[in-house]
Design a protein around this motif. Structure first.
Motif, mmCIF file in Angstrom:
data_model
loop_
_atom_site.group_PDB
_atom_site.id
_atom_site.type_symbol
_atom_site.label_atom_id
_atom_site.label_comp_id
_atom_site.label_asym_id
_atom_site.label_seq_id
_atom_site.Cartn_x
_atom_site.Cartn_y
_atom_site.Cartn_z
ATOM 1 N N ARG A 29 0.839 -1.201 0.000
ATOM 2 C CA ARG A 29 0.000 0.000 0.000
ATOM 3 C C ARG A 29 0.868 1.243 0.000
ATOM 4 N N GLU A 30 0.511 2.199 -0.825
ATOM 5 C CA GLU A 30 1.268 3.442 -0.935
ATOM 6 C C GLU A 30 0.944 4.335 0.261
ATOM 7 N N TYR A 63 7.425 12.820 6.578
ATOM 8 C CA TYR A 63 6.489 11.754 6.948
ATOM 9 C C TYR A 63 6.922 11.125 8.270
ATOM 10 N N THR A 64 5.931 10.816 9.114
ATOM 11 C CA THR A 64 6.166 10.090 10.359
ATOM 12 C C THR A 64 5.499 8.723 10.239
ATOM 13 N N PHE A 65 6.272 7.675 10.432
ATOM 14 C CA PHE A 65 5.789 6.310 10.286
ATOM 15 C C PHE A 65 5.124 5.852 11.583
ATOM 16 N N ASP A 66 3.816 5.595 11.505
ATOM 17 C CA ASP A 66 3.085 5.130 12.676
ATOM 18 C C ASP A 66 3.408 3.675 12.992
ATOM 19 N N ARG A 67 3.697 2.902 11.943
ATOM 20 C CA ARG A 67 3.924 1.474 12.117
ATOM 21 C C ARG A 67 5.375 1.129 11.827
ATOM 22 N N ALA A 68 5.954 0.314 12.713
ATOM 23 C CA ALA A 68 7.297 -0.197 12.464
ATOM 24 C C ALA A 68 7.237 -1.251 11.357
ATOM 25 N N GLY A 69 8.373 -1.464 10.694
ATOM 26 C CA GLY A 69 8.404 -2.526 9.695
ATOM 27 C C GLY A 69 9.239 -2.187 8.490
ATOM 28 N N LEU A 70 9.072 -3.021 7.470
ATOM 29 C CA LEU A 70 9.810 -2.889 6.217
ATOM 30 C C LEU A 70 8.996 -2.051 5.233
ATOM 31 N N TYR A 71 9.663 -1.097 4.620
ATOM 32 C CA TYR A 71 9.032 -0.255 3.607
ATOM 33 C C TYR A 71 9.884 -0.271 2.340
ATOM 34 N N LYS A 72 9.221 -0.036 1.211
ATOM 35 C CA LYS A 72 9.927 0.011 -0.069
ATOM 36 C C LYS A 72 9.752 1.387 -0.699
ATOM 37 N N LEU A 73 10.839 1.849 -1.278
ATOM 38 C CA LEU A 73 10.902 3.176 -1.900
ATOM 39 C C LEU A 73 11.001 2.999 -3.402
ATOM 40 N N GLN A 74 10.157 3.699 -4.128
ATOM 41 C CA GLN A 74 10.116 3.602 -5.590
ATOM 42 C C GLN A 74 10.390 4.969 -6.204
ATOM 43 N N VAL A 75 11.257 5.007 -7.206
ATOM 44 C CA VAL A 75 11.533 6.235 -7.960
ATOM 45 C C VAL A 75 11.300 5.938 -9.438
#
Length: 259
Positions: A72-73, A99-111
């Protein structure tokens, strides 16, 4: 610094990064997408700062997005707002996104480019991911030229940006005033404002700002000046009752005219 390396067009090929991190890459051909991955703790506040050193909009329209572990974006670098005659939505590329991340975890960055039809070696980008640092940003004082007569006062409005969650106060001072001219706090009635047009996640892209009104007042009998005086404005952040170091906040040209 990390230079993106192909192949990385698929989420499964995302290169690992650890903020703070400077990324360099290019959308080298139509359909090219660069992927990276990183982990954060709950409550982590990041700033994403983007540069395009060669090609810029409208030729290169870089789109940066962060997706959660479910795909999810959660954010992009596009600020959506109403413009034009009041019923047109526009999307504006922003150089900095918060941006402040409410949830811990793995995120992916797309360009990628906003359209898959565009891409070439000149579509280079630099993207910095770093912790947010609350600070005083841009400071502007208007008018920049003030003419006074003895016994007269003029209003100066100082607009200061409060960047990345800065929540303190700002103390202003002036050096180099003409003889018998004082720099005084002022107050004014808040003007009526129309309700703002809709804006999506404005807090991610536009800093809060503070308006301060001061008065330059020439005492009766103040001597006239042959040339404008260069008055240096300084700002000191005040956080938790503690006054910080002075920050240069610009100059005013102030002249006392003859009676």
């Amino acid at each position: 610094m990390l230079s993106e390396a192909e192949p990385n067009d698929l989420p499964e090929q995302a290169a690992p990064i650890l903020p703070p991190q400077l990324l360099e890459g290019a959308i080298q051909s139509p359909g090219d997408v660069d992927w990276f991955r990183f982990e954060v703790k709950s409550g982590t506040s990041l700033a994403l700062e983007l540069e395009t050193p060669e090609a810029a909009p409208p030729r290169f329209n870089p789109r940066v997005a962060v997706l959660d572990a479910d795909g999810r974006e959660v954010l992009t670098n596009y600020f959506r707002k109403i413009a034009g005659d009041g019923d047109d939505w526009v999307r504006l590329i922003q150089a900095k996104t918060l941006y402040t991340f409410d949830r811990a975890g793995l995120y992916k960055l797309q360009v990628r480019d906003i359209t898959p039809r565009s891409g070439e070696p000149a579509f280079r980008y630099r993207l910095l991911l770093r912790p947010q640092v609350p600070h005083v940003g841009r400071i502007e004082a208007t008018p920049e030229v003030v003419n006074l007569r003895p016994g007269q006062a003029r209003k100066v409005t100082i607009l200061s940006d409060q960047e990345e969650g800065f929540g303190g106060d700002i103390l202003f001072s002036a050096d180099g005033l003409p003889s018998r001219v004082r720099f005084l706090p002022g107050a004014e009635v808040e003007p009526h404002k129309e309700p703002p047009l809709p804006e999506i996640h404005k807090e991610r892209f536009v800093p809060r700002n503070q308006t301060t009104t001061v008065l330059l007042a020439a005492a009766p009998g103040a001597p006239s000046t042959r040339m404008p005086a260069r008055v240096r404005l300084s700002a000191r952040p005040v956080v938790g009752g503690k006054v910080g170091e002075a920050i240069a906040a610009g100059e005013l040209l102030v002249m006392v005219l003859g009676e």
